[in-house]
Design a protein around this motif. Structure first.
Motif, short mmCIF file in Angstrom:
data_model
loop_
_atom_site.label_atom_id
_atom_site.label_comp_id
_atom_site.label_asym_id
_atom_site.label_seq_id
_atom_site.Cartn_x
_atom_site.Cartn_y
_atom_site.Cartn_z
N LEU A 1 0.94 -1.22 -0.11
CA LEU A 1 -0.19 -0.04 -0.05
C LEU A 1 0.91 1.29 0.11
O LEU A 1 0.60 2.12 -0.84
N LEU A 2 1.97 1.32 0.75
CA LEU A 2 2.83 2.40 1.05
C LEU A 2 3.55 2.81 -0.50
O LEU A 2 3.69 3.80 -0.85
N ARG A 3 3.97 1.61 -0.98
CA ARG A 3 4.51 1.81 -2.22
C ARG A 3 3.69 2.45 -3.33
O ARG A 3 4.11 2.79 -4.38
N GLN A 4 2.41 1.98 -3.24
CA GLN A 4 1.53 2.72 -4.09
C GLN A 4 1.16 4.23 -3.80
O GLN A 4 1.16 5.17 -4.56
N GLU A 5 0.85 4.44 -2.61
CA GLU A 5 0.13 5.68 -2.02
C GLU A 5 1.23 6.74 -1.95
O GLU A 5 0.84 7.72 -2.39
N ILE A 6 2.65 6.50 -1.43
CA ILE A 6 3.37 7.53 -1.13
C ILE A 6 3.79 8.15 -2.40
O ILE A 6 3.83 9.50 -2.52
N PRO A 7 4.17 7.60 -3.72
CA PRO A 7 4.46 8.32 -4.80
C PRO A 7 3.50 9.23 -5.46
O PRO A 7 3.50 10.32 -5.73
N VAL A 8 2.03 8.75 -5.23
CA VAL A 8 1.01 9.31 -5.86
C VAL A 8 0.92 10.70 -4.85
O VAL A 8 0.81 11.79 -5.43
N ARG A 9 0.90 10.57 -3.58
CA ARG A 9 0.70 11.69 -2.76
C ARG A 9 1.93 12.53 -2.99
O ARG A 9 1.65 13.99 -2.79
N LEU A 10 3.04 12.17 -3.01
CA LEU A 10 3.94 13.26 -3.27
C LEU A 10 4.25 13.81 -4.52
O LEU A 10 4.30 15.13 -4.83
N ALA A 11 3.69 13.19 -5.61
CA ALA A 11 3.53 13.85 -6.84
C ALA A 11 2.48 15.03 -7.08
O ALA A 11 2.74 15.96 -7.53
N ASN A 12 1.19 14.52 -6.30
CA ASN A 12 0.29 15.32 -6.16
C ASN A 12 0.75 16.73 -5.33
O ASN A 12 0.54 17.96 -5.86
N ARG A 13 1.42 16.66 -4.41
CA ARG A 13 2.13 17.63 -3.88
C ARG A 13 3.02 18.59 -4.53
O ARG A 13 3.07 19.71 -4.64
N ILE A 14 3.89 17.99 -5.36
CA ILE A 14 4.71 18.57 -6.30
C ILE A 14 4.12 19.33 -7.16
O ILE A 14 4.24 20.53 -7.62
N ALA A 15 2.97 18.81 -7.76
CA ALA A 15 1.94 19.45 -8.62
C ALA A 15 1.45 20.54 -8.22
O ALA A 15 1.33 21.68 -8.79
N HIS A 16 0.75 20.44 -7.08
CA HIS A 16 0.28 21.68 -6.52
C HIS A 16 1.02 23.02 -6.22
O HIS A 16 0.73 23.98 -6.60
N LEU A 17 2.40 22.50 -5.88
CA LEU A 17 3.52 23.53 -5.70
C LEU A 17 3.78 24.31 -7.07
O LEU A 17 3.81 25.43 -7.23
N THR A 18 3.98 23.36 -8.01
CA THR A 18 4.35 23.72 -9.44
C THR A 18 3.30 24.68 -10.04
O THR A 18 3.85 25.47 -10.82
N HIS A 19 1.93 24.56 -9.69
CA HIS A 19 0.92 25.29 -10.44
C HIS A 19 0.68 26.43 -9.69
O HIS A 19 -0.09 27.28 -10.24
N LEU A 20 1.31 26.84 -8.74
CA LEU A 20 1.30 28.12 -7.87
C LEU A 20 1.89 29.19 -8.88
O LEU A 20 3.21 29.09 -9.18
N ASP A 21 1.02 30.06 -9.20
CA ASP A 21 1.67 31.51 -10.08
C ASP A 21 2.75 32.22 -9.34
O ASP A 21 2.64 32.56 -8.27
N MET A 22 3.91 32.42 -9.90
CA MET A 22 5.09 33.01 -9.63
C MET A 22 5.97 32.00 -8.63
O MET A 22 6.90 32.68 -8.03
N MET A 23 5.64 30.89 -8.32
CA MET A 23 6.22 30.24 -7.24
C MET A 23 7.78 29.97 -7.64
O MET A 23 8.49 29.98 -6.73
N GLU A 24 8.23 30.16 -9.00
CA GLU A 24 9.58 30.06 -9.22
C GLU A 24 10.45 31.05 -8.97
O GLU A 24 11.56 31.13 -9.13
N ASN A 25 9.75 32.09 -8.55
CA ASN A 25 10.55 33.29 -7.99
C ASN A 25 10.58 33.15 -6.43
O ASN A 25 11.07 34.38 -5.66
N CYS A 26 10.23 32.06 -5.83
CA CYS A 26 10.17 31.90 -4.41
C CYS A 26 11.34 30.91 -3.84
O CYS A 26 10.97 29.72 -4.10
N GLN A 27 12.65 31.17 -3.14
CA GLN A 27 13.42 30.42 -3.10
C GLN A 27 12.83 29.29 -2.00
O GLN A 27 13.16 28.15 -2.31
N ALA A 28 12.31 29.60 -1.10
CA ALA A 28 11.61 28.57 -0.12
C ALA A 28 10.84 27.57 -0.66
O ALA A 28 10.78 26.32 -0.41
#
Length: 187
Positions: free
Chosen positions: A71-98
């Motif tokens: 279950l963890l091998r299936q769920e953790i990558p999906v959840r991490l990828a979703n978090r990456i996608a949420h961050l990536t889609h923030l407008d102007m995030m590429e200008n924020c070092q943190a």
């Protein structure tokens, strides 16, 4: 945007780079080492999947280590990828070092969890512990990043109310995702 996402280069998982990430001081994104990248296609493939909803009772009732690891091998990558996608889609995030640092840490964790898919249960558990340790300062990074993002967006002409609403929606999703993944990582 690039065709790959960059992974944090810090070897020490608990390195608390909150205000200034040494990875981004040492490298420009386009010059990032190849072994520190993950294809955008792979992240998109996993982020297009929905995490399976799990109740606390279900997680606590897991007694079989093989089934839990599966279950963890299936769920953790999906959840991490979703978090990456949420961050990536923030407008102007590429200008924020943190925020770049927070995303790079998520990408590294995603890459390591995918790489651990065929490992023994014990080795996979070690990777999950390392991921948990790596993200213990993530809330601080996001707090700093969201303050910076708010300032940047307002300076660019967005209304404060609009920016606050976007940040609130993002943080609601992100925190719920964090709770879910922390619950899974604790297993």
């Amino acid at each position: 945007r690039f065709s790959t996402q960059v992974a944090c280069l810090q070897e020490k998982a608990d390195f608390p780079c909150v205000d200034a990430c040494p990875c981004f001081e040492a490298h420009r994104v386009q010059d990032w080492p190849q072994d520190g990248r993950v294809s955008e296609d792979v992240i998109n493939q996993y982020s297009s999947l929905q995490p399976n909803p799990l109740r606390m009772e279900e997680v606590l009732a897991m007694k079989d280590s093989q089934a839990t690891a599966k279950l963890l091998r299936q769920e953790i990558p999906v959840r991490l990828a979703n978090r990456i996608a949420h961050l990536t889609h923030l407008d102007m995030m590429e200008n924020c070092q943190a925020l770049l640092c927070a995303r790079a840490r998520l990408v590294r964790s995603f890459k390591e969890v995918l790489g651990a898919a065929e490992m023994s249960i014990e080795d996979f558990a070690d990777v999950v512990r390392l991921v948990k340790e790596r993200h213990k300062h993530q809330v601080k990074r996001l707090t700093v990043g969201m303050k910076d993002l708010k300032s940047l967006r307002i300076q660019a002409g967005a209304s404060e109310a609009e920016v606050i609403e976007e940040i609130d929606k993002f943080l609601d999703r992100f925190v719920l995702s964090r709770i879910g993944i922390e619950m899974l990582n604790s297993q």
